[in-house]
Write a protein that holds these residues in place. Sequence first.
Motif, PDB file in Angstrom:
ATOM      1  N   ASN A 137       0.809  -1.226   0.000  1.00 24.81           N
ATOM      2  CA  ASN A 137       0.000   0.000   0.000  1.00 24.81           C
ATOM      3  C   ASN A 137       0.838   1.269   0.000  1.00 24.81           C
ATOM      4  O   ASN A 137       0.380   2.315  -0.462  1.00 24.81           O
ATOM      5  CB  ASN A 137      -0.928   0.016   1.222  1.00 24.81           C
ATOM      6  N   PHE A 138       2.054   1.175   0.534  1.00 26.19           N
ATOM      7  CA  PHE A 138       2.890   2.372   0.652  1.00 26.19           C
ATOM      8  C   PHE A 138       4.356   1.980   0.676  1.00 26.19           C
ATOM      9  O   PHE A 138       4.787   1.178   1.506  1.00 26.19           O
ATOM     10  CB  PHE A 138       2.542   3.134   1.933  1.00 26.19           C
ATOM     11  N   ASP A 139       5.125   2.553  -0.249  1.00 25.89           N
ATOM     12  CA  ASP A 139       6.561   2.294  -0.312  1.00 25.89           C
ATOM     13  C   ASP A 139       7.291   3.430   0.401  1.00 25.89           C
ATOM     14  O   ASP A 139       7.488   4.509  -0.160  1.00 25.89           O
ATOM     15  CB  ASP A 139       7.019   2.195  -1.778  1.00 25.89           C
ATOM     16  N   GLU A 140       7.676   3.197   1.641  1.00 24.73           N
ATOM     17  CA  GLU A 140       8.300   4.253   2.447  1.00 24.73           C
ATOM     18  C   GLU A 140       9.650   4.688   1.886  1.00 24.73           C
ATOM     19  O   GLU A 140      10.030   5.851   1.996  1.00 24.73           O
ATOM     20  CB  GLU A 140       8.453   3.794   3.900  1.00 24.73           C
ATOM     21  N   LYS A 141      10.373   3.759   1.270  1.00 23.42           N
ATOM     22  CA  LYS A 141      11.686   4.097   0.711  1.00 23.42           C
ATOM     23  C   LYS A 141      11.557   5.084  -0.460  1.00 23.42           C
ATOM     24  O   LYS A 141      12.338   6.024  -0.583  1.00 23.42           O
ATOM     25  CB  LYS A 141      12.419   2.830   0.258  1.00 23.42           C
ATOM     26  N   ILE A 142      10.556   4.869  -1.313  1.00 26.12           N
ATOM     27  CA  ILE A 142      10.329   5.796  -2.436  1.00 26.12           C
ATOM     28  C   ILE A 142       9.926   7.166  -1.903  1.00 26.12           C
ATOM     29  O   ILE A 142      10.399   8.202  -2.384  1.00 26.12           O
ATOM     30  CB  ILE A 142       9.234   5.261  -3.376  1.00 26.12           C
ATOM     31  N   CYS A 143       9.055   7.172  -0.903  1.00 29.34           N
ATOM     32  CA  CYS A 143       8.619   8.438  -0.302  1.00 29.34           C
ATOM     33  C   CYS A 143       9.813   9.181   0.283  1.00 29.34           C
ATOM     34  O   CYS A 143       9.972  10.389   0.067  1.00 29.34           O
ATOM     35  CB  CYS A 143       7.572   8.162   0.784  1.00 29.34           C
ATOM     36  N   GLU A 144      10.671   8.487   1.008  1.00 25.95           N
ATOM     37  CA  GLU A 144      11.840   9.118   1.622  1.00 25.95           C
ATOM     38  C   GLU A 144      12.829   9.612   0.569  1.00 25.95           C
ATOM     39  O   GLU A 144      13.435  10.677   0.725  1.00 25.95           O
ATOM     40  CB  GLU A 144      12.528   8.133   2.566  1.00 25.95           C
ATOM     41  N   LEU A 145      12.979   8.856  -0.506  1.00 28.23           N
ATOM     42  CA  LEU A 145      13.881   9.257  -1.587  1.00 28.23           C
ATOM     43  C   LEU A 145      13.434  10.578  -2.200  1.00 28.23           C
ATOM     44  O   LEU A 145      14.243  11.497  -2.395  1.00 28.23           O
ATOM     45  CB  LEU A 145      13.920   8.163  -2.663  1.00 28.23           C
TER      46      LEU A 145
END
Length: 342
Positions: free
Chosen positions: A138-146
């Motif tokens: 549901n949510f890719d935290e690594k992409i968001c942080e990048l």
Amino acid sequence: MSVRGVCEEFCPQSEAKLRIREKLLHFYEYKNGQKNVPGILVKSFARSAAGLRVPKGKDLRTIKCLHKTTEYLLKEVVLDKRKQFCYVYDFIFDRLRAIRQEVVIQSFEDMDIIKLLEPMIMFLAFSRYKLCEETTGNFDEKICELHLQECLKRALVSYDNIVCSAMTEAEMKNRAYIEALYQIFNLGSTEALSRCALVPREIKSNAVFALAFKICLSYFQGNLYRVLIGLQNLPHVLCAIGSLKLQMLRKKLLEMFSYAYHSKFLVPANFVLSLTVHASKEELFKDCEYFKVNVASDNKHLHFQKIYFRHELPALKSKHEQFVDIKLERIYLPEILLLKKL
């Protein structure tokens, strides 16, 4: 010379016609949720490919339109409750990414870049906390942080290109907040901390930035108590992004206790609780069980032994924190994301 956009619509006509014809509209682009009835379309992100022609002015939005589009996304769509927030996030993330793409293509002035990036930074930071308990599907935290890191660093470059005397008081306040967010998001980074020595005096004197700097400095000094207390005193979104560091800090704290109190003596659970910022003793005990810290039979004390502490285990996954949620409940989200009220 870079091309300049002339489109005043959220979505250029060529793309709108294509996506309507091919039935490629997103849920939030249908009128009142009606299937096959187009509503407000917003330009979607498309990867650049080798050999493609340079976009024409009519396919690029004006700076005024980009601001209006950002405001629409972070004022109207972000509050839509018809779907879960992870669904809202995916739509806004993609449309903001398309705006960032146009910022690069059109080579705007630094102040224009800043005013477009700041709301994106706030949205990504808020979303990173809001969705921290979601599954990877549901949510890719690594992409968001990048993307958050990329937006932060690009904003910092533009800040450095503008003298403080050319900025209004409100613009300086916004800058101080974003500079503070960069520090907290990069807690433990020597590169980030070294920037504190380079920011203008006007930023250093800002209370929010000063607190963020104090927290980061305390971390390098090994004073986790000041770090944990400081994180609780940060405002809303800053507090939220800071709370994502809590699980790492809690592991470090329990690890330190396993060395400092390695004996037959028991440590009061309430004392440890006051440091770890858990919402309850039950939450603290769960963490202790994970790292193999024994809970005494009276449920009031902890027994730390370094030979049993599971140093090799990773910190637990970030979660919603009670003290953060209380702060976020008190804000009107669009005002904060659009930096109308910090």
